[in-house]
Design a protein around this motif. Structure first.
Motif, PDB file in Angstrom:
ATOM      1  N   UNK A 172      -1.565 -25.853 -88.098  1.00  0.00           N
ATOM      2  CA  UNK A 172      -2.719 -26.715 -88.374  1.00  0.00           C
ATOM      3  C   UNK A 172      -3.108 -26.678 -89.846  1.00  0.00           C
ATOM      4  N   UNK A 173      -2.889 -25.544 -90.499  1.00  0.00           N
ATOM      5  CA  UNK A 173      -3.350 -25.434 -91.888  1.00  0.00           C
ATOM      6  C   UNK A 173      -2.233 -25.265 -92.904  1.00  0.00           C
ATOM      7  N   UNK A 174      -1.031 -24.888 -92.486  1.00  0.00           N
ATOM      8  CA  UNK A 174       0.081 -24.732 -93.428  1.00  0.00           C
ATOM      9  C   UNK A 174       0.835 -26.056 -93.530  1.00  0.00           C
ATOM     10  N   UNK A 175       0.822 -26.638 -94.715  1.00  0.00           N
ATOM     11  CA  UNK A 175       1.416 -27.950 -94.975  1.00  0.00           C
ATOM     12  C   UNK A 175       2.909 -27.958 -94.675  1.00  0.00           C
ATOM     13  N   UNK A 176       3.348 -28.986 -93.932  1.00  0.00           N
ATOM     14  CA  UNK A 176       4.769 -29.180 -93.652  1.00  0.00           C
ATOM     15  C   UNK A 176       5.306 -28.384 -92.488  1.00  0.00           C
ATOM     16  N   UNK A 177       4.469 -27.574 -91.877  1.00  0.00           N
ATOM     17  CA  UNK A 177       4.922 -26.693 -90.803  1.00  0.00           C
ATOM     18  C   UNK A 177       4.791 -27.381 -89.459  1.00  0.00           C
ATOM     19  N   UNK A 178       5.878 -27.275 -88.647  1.00  0.00           N
ATOM     20  CA  UNK A 178       5.812 -27.769 -87.277  1.00  0.00           C
ATOM     21  C   UNK A 178       5.176 -26.711 -86.397  1.00  0.00           C
ATOM     22  N   UNK A 179       5.123 -26.968 -85.124  1.00  0.00           N
ATOM     23  CA  UNK A 179       4.494 -26.055 -84.160  1.00  0.00           C
ATOM     24  C   UNK A 179       5.010 -24.624 -84.325  1.00  0.00           C
ATOM     25  N   UNK A 180       4.074 -23.685 -84.418  1.00  0.00           N
ATOM     26  CA  UNK A 180       4.453 -22.280 -84.595  1.00  0.00           C
ATOM     27  C   UNK A 180       4.470 -21.569 -83.249  1.00  0.00           C
ATOM     28  N   UNK A 181       5.376 -20.593 -83.129  1.00  0.00           N
ATOM     29  CA  UNK A 181       5.520 -19.802 -81.909  1.00  0.00           C
ATOM     30  C   UNK A 181       5.657 -18.336 -82.288  1.00  0.00           C
ATOM     31  N   UNK A 182       5.083 -17.450 -81.491  1.00  0.00           N
ATOM     32  CA  UNK A 182       5.294 -16.024 -81.768  1.00  0.00           C
ATOM     33  C   UNK A 182       6.784 -15.690 -81.644  1.00  0.00           C
ATOM     34  N   UNK A 183       7.268 -14.894 -82.549  1.00  0.00           N
ATOM     35  CA  UNK A 183       8.653 -14.451 -82.471  1.00  0.00           C
ATOM     36  C   UNK A 183       8.705 -12.971 -82.122  1.00  0.00           C
ATOM     37  N   UNK A 184       7.820 -12.198 -82.756  1.00  0.00           N
ATOM     38  CA  UNK A 184       7.852 -10.748 -82.544  1.00  0.00           C
ATOM     39  C   UNK A 184       6.453 -10.192 -82.802  1.00  0.00           C
ATOM     40  N   UNK A 185       6.062  -9.208 -82.027  1.00  0.00           N
ATOM     41  CA  UNK A 185       4.807  -8.501 -82.256  1.00  0.00           C
ATOM     42  C   UNK A 185       3.566  -9.297 -81.915  1.00  0.00           C
ATOM     43  N   UNK A 186       2.422  -8.732 -82.259  1.00  0.00           N
ATOM     44  CA  UNK A 186       1.110  -9.336 -81.992  1.00  0.00           C
ATOM     45  C   UNK A 186       0.501  -9.805 -83.314  1.00  0.00           C
ATOM     46  N   UNK A 187       0.496 -11.116 -83.536  1.00  0.00           N
ATOM     47  CA  UNK A 187      -0.043 -11.707 -84.758  1.00  0.00           C
ATOM     48  C   UNK A 187      -1.525 -11.398 -84.868  1.00  0.00           C
ATOM     49  N   UNK A 188      -2.063 -10.986 -85.992  1.00  0.00           N
ATOM     50  CA  UNK A 188      -1.485 -10.789 -87.317  1.00  0.00           C
ATOM     51  C   UNK A 188      -1.225  -9.314 -87.659  1.00  0.00           C
ATOM     52  N   UNK A 189      -0.796  -8.515 -86.696  1.00  0.00           N
ATOM     53  CA  UNK A 189      -0.512  -7.116 -86.996  1.00  0.00           C
ATOM     54  C   UNK A 189       0.762  -6.992 -87.831  1.00  0.00           C
TER      55      UNK A 189
END
Length: 164
Positions: free
Chosen positions: A27-44
């Protein structure tokens, strides 16, 4: 080094709430498509998100990894952009009266991005940051206020007395 400041008309806790939600990254990072967790617990630390960057007709799979996090105050990320290399992106939150001062800092670390980094690239990063921080502000400023408001009873001290 591309450093940009922006005042968001929301308190730092509201801004952190957006940053700490990995699903809202696009939503806030320009040019970025849908984000998905890859590893761990964001934003740890060491948690990561995966997403696509769109450059015209091209799609590039990216990953962003949390390298350092001071909850509510600082998020330092490493952006891994495949053949383009990696970059460090840091976003710091500071109270600024009733608002939040954001200090965004980005610079390339490795790969093509680091090799071709120059004044012209720096100018493009500044333009991208201006747009990105405006988008972040919209995410935070458009959110409903989360601060609990005292009811008339609580404010008048009549709470629990049965009288209004």
């Amino acid at each position: 080094m591309a450093v940009r400041h922006h005042v968001i008309k929301a308190d730092p806790a509201a801004v952190w709430e957006v940053l700490a939600d990995g699903h809202r990254y696009a939503e806030w990072v320009v040019g970025t498509g849908e984000s998905r967790p890859k590893r761990g617990q964001w934003p740890q630390k060491d948690a990561s998100l995966e997403y696509e960057i769109r450059l015209g007709p091209f799609r590039l799979g990216n990953e962003t990894v949390v390298r350092h996090c001071r909850e509510g105050h600082l998020l330092e990320l490493e952006i891994i952009a495949g053949p383009l290399g990696t970059a460090r992106f840091s976003i710091e939150l500071r109270e600024w009266g009733d608002h939040c001062l954001i200090i965004a800092d980005e610079h390339p670390l490795r790969g093509v991005g680091a090799v071709v980094h120059n004044v012209a690239v720096e100018a493009l990063i500044q333009v991208r940051h201006r747009s990105m921080l405006a988008r972040l502000a919209r995410c935070c400023e458009d959110a409903p206020t989360r601060r609990p408001q005292p009811s008339v009873r609580q404010a008048s001290g009549a709470e629990g007395t049965g009288r209004a």
